[in-house]
Design a protein around this motif. Sequence first.
Motif, short mmCIF file in Angstrom:
data_model
loop_
_atom_site.label_atom_id
_atom_site.label_comp_id
_atom_site.label_asym_id
_atom_site.label_seq_id
_atom_site.Cartn_x
_atom_site.Cartn_y
_atom_site.Cartn_z
N MET A 108 4.44 -17.22 15.27
CA MET A 108 4.64 -17.81 13.95
C MET A 108 3.31 -17.97 13.22
O MET A 108 2.33 -18.43 13.79
CB MET A 108 5.31 -19.19 14.06
CG MET A 108 5.62 -19.82 12.72
SD MET A 108 6.08 -21.57 12.83
CE MET A 108 4.46 -22.31 13.03
N THR A 109 3.29 -17.60 11.95
CA THR A 109 2.11 -17.81 11.11
C THR A 109 2.55 -18.40 9.78
O THR A 109 3.61 -18.06 9.27
CB THR A 109 1.33 -16.51 10.85
OG1 THR A 109 2.17 -15.60 10.13
CG2 THR A 109 0.90 -15.86 12.16
N ILE A 110 1.73 -19.28 9.23
CA ILE A 110 1.99 -19.90 7.93
C ILE A 110 0.68 -19.91 7.14
O ILE A 110 -0.38 -20.23 7.70
CB ILE A 110 2.51 -21.34 8.07
CG1 ILE A 110 3.80 -21.39 8.88
CG2 ILE A 110 2.75 -21.97 6.69
CD1 ILE A 110 4.28 -22.79 9.17
N ALA A 111 0.74 -19.56 5.87
CA ALA A 111 -0.45 -19.62 5.02
C ALA A 111 -0.02 -19.92 3.59
O ALA A 111 1.08 -19.51 3.16
CB ALA A 111 -1.23 -18.31 5.07
N SER A 127 -1.78 -20.59 12.75
CA SER A 127 -1.21 -19.64 13.70
C SER A 127 -1.77 -20.00 15.07
O SER A 127 -2.58 -20.92 15.21
CB SER A 127 -1.58 -18.20 13.33
OG SER A 127 -2.95 -17.95 13.58
N LYS A 128 -1.37 -19.25 16.09
CA LYS A 128 -1.92 -19.52 17.42
C LYS A 128 -3.41 -19.23 17.48
O LYS A 128 -4.11 -19.71 18.38
CB LYS A 128 -1.18 -18.69 18.47
CG LYS A 128 -1.40 -17.20 18.37
CD LYS A 128 -0.66 -16.47 19.47
CE LYS A 128 -0.87 -14.97 19.38
NZ LYS A 128 -0.15 -14.25 20.48
N ASP A 129 -3.91 -18.44 16.52
CA ASP A 129 -5.34 -18.12 16.49
C ASP A 129 -6.19 -19.24 15.90
O ASP A 129 -7.40 -19.26 16.09
CB ASP A 129 -5.57 -16.83 15.72
CG ASP A 129 -4.94 -15.63 16.39
OD1 ASP A 129 -4.92 -15.60 17.63
OD2 ASP A 129 -4.42 -14.75 15.67
N GLY A 130 -5.56 -20.14 15.12
CA GLY A 130 -6.37 -21.22 14.57
C GLY A 130 -5.72 -21.91 13.39
O GLY A 130 -4.70 -21.46 12.85
#
Length: 505
Positions: free
Chosen positions: A241-244, A281-284
């Motif tokens: 999952m990503t949100i921006a 996201s899981k990256d940051g």
Amino acid sequence: MKTRTHLSVSAIVAALLCANAARADVTAEQVWQDWKDYYAQLGQTVSVGAEAMEGDTLVARDVKFTSEATEATTEGTISEVRLQEMGDGTVEITLPKEIPVVIHSKPAEGTPSDVTMLLTNSDLKIVASGTPESMDFDLTSAELGMSMDEAKVEGETAPVKIQITATGNKGKYHTEKGVTRILNSEITSDTVTFAAAGADPESGSTFNMTGTINGVGGTGTMAMPTDASTKDMNAAMQAGMTIAGDFLYTDGAYKIEGTGSDGDFVAESTGGAGKLNFSMSKDGLSYGGEAADSNVTLTSPSIPFPIEVALAQTAFNLAMPVSKSDAPKPAELLLKIVDLKVSDGLWNMVDPGEQLPRDPATLVIDLSGAIRPLIDLFDPKQTEELAAGSDPAAATPPAPFEVSEAKINQLQLKAVGAELTGTGAMTFDNSATPPKPLGAIDLNLTGANALMDKLVAMGLLPEDQVMGARMMLGMFTVPAGEDAVTSKIEFKEDGGIYANGQRIQ
């Protein structure tokens, strides 16, 4: 709680919105099913009292949605949703002009509360098009609103009211279904006005706030794996999952009027353009923003003159990794306050003789580096396990991450004729206890002696304290010109700390 509340309240409008009309066929049933699937993925429970085709229109009545968070539950009801097939492959969606929403808050610490809100719209038009796998929605509305007319704390009604209204609204949303659901959105509003009023029954004090934000715009993107749900935010992030999102405005202003034990007061503010941005996201995680040309004026009977404050620019930014890792990941921190000015009346309280320079003040802290999360920071269970495994006698709880590198890109503090600047870089050996730093910081200071002389002359500092400060400066700095010194602080392999080559620890 705020993130879940936003998803649940704006969700009702947002899923039924979604971007440029494409020339393809979509049916009312397909749009309606997509809406229900989407909000189920967001962790909401959606129930429908009745739904049926009435000619070319699918009508759903008594639609209820519920969103559960750790310390709050959000409940809303849409009396009727109408999805009319227009005969050209598009579907027009009609919502009632009022949608009630109730938020029940039961914090682990603090008092429970119930907040009743009303979502409103005027001349709202939503048109869906595309295909079941790739839908587009166009939205226009003369007015969108949210009001809070009732709030209860422990069963007692709190005298607080809030109204937010956006005018001249246009939105475009696009959603795609696959292994991952993709949502892209864009919305603009000519003006957003807000008002809030309240009172304290015990003291009798009151407040009334009004404000306007112009040229409001925002974009957003979200990718959600179809087998994930925001009920478990960490699991959803680890699954991809990503949100921006980005939010901006051209200018704004607000005014607060109030009464208190000291009498009436008024605070007014105006500002130029500003923006906010967010991504996760899981990256940051990244969160930042900036604003320009802010001005605040405060008048109160307890102050014999108006207080005026002006700022040329403010900015902040935080970026950091959030997933457990075997290797350090980049991190950033920025705080910026540029050209802070205050009125002469305030200056005269501390400097009636005008001995201190009244130049604008500036503070900049710009840091970067690398940190290694020891746990998934969005996993409450891992957080609890980390705390449970720590030493109960420790003065502070254990840190959920290790710092491996730290860099001072810019340090600046400028005020009352003095200025401190600096840069530096360090690494940390985390196998040592406490972690051992290795690196150096370069500092430059100007105007310090002149400032100390003026503070003594004003009687704000005693001479003996200033003498001690001068001795400390002499020990840790070297001359670099008229009333200017520098210092190089080094952290070396032997564990020592050195100032200009002289060991101080």
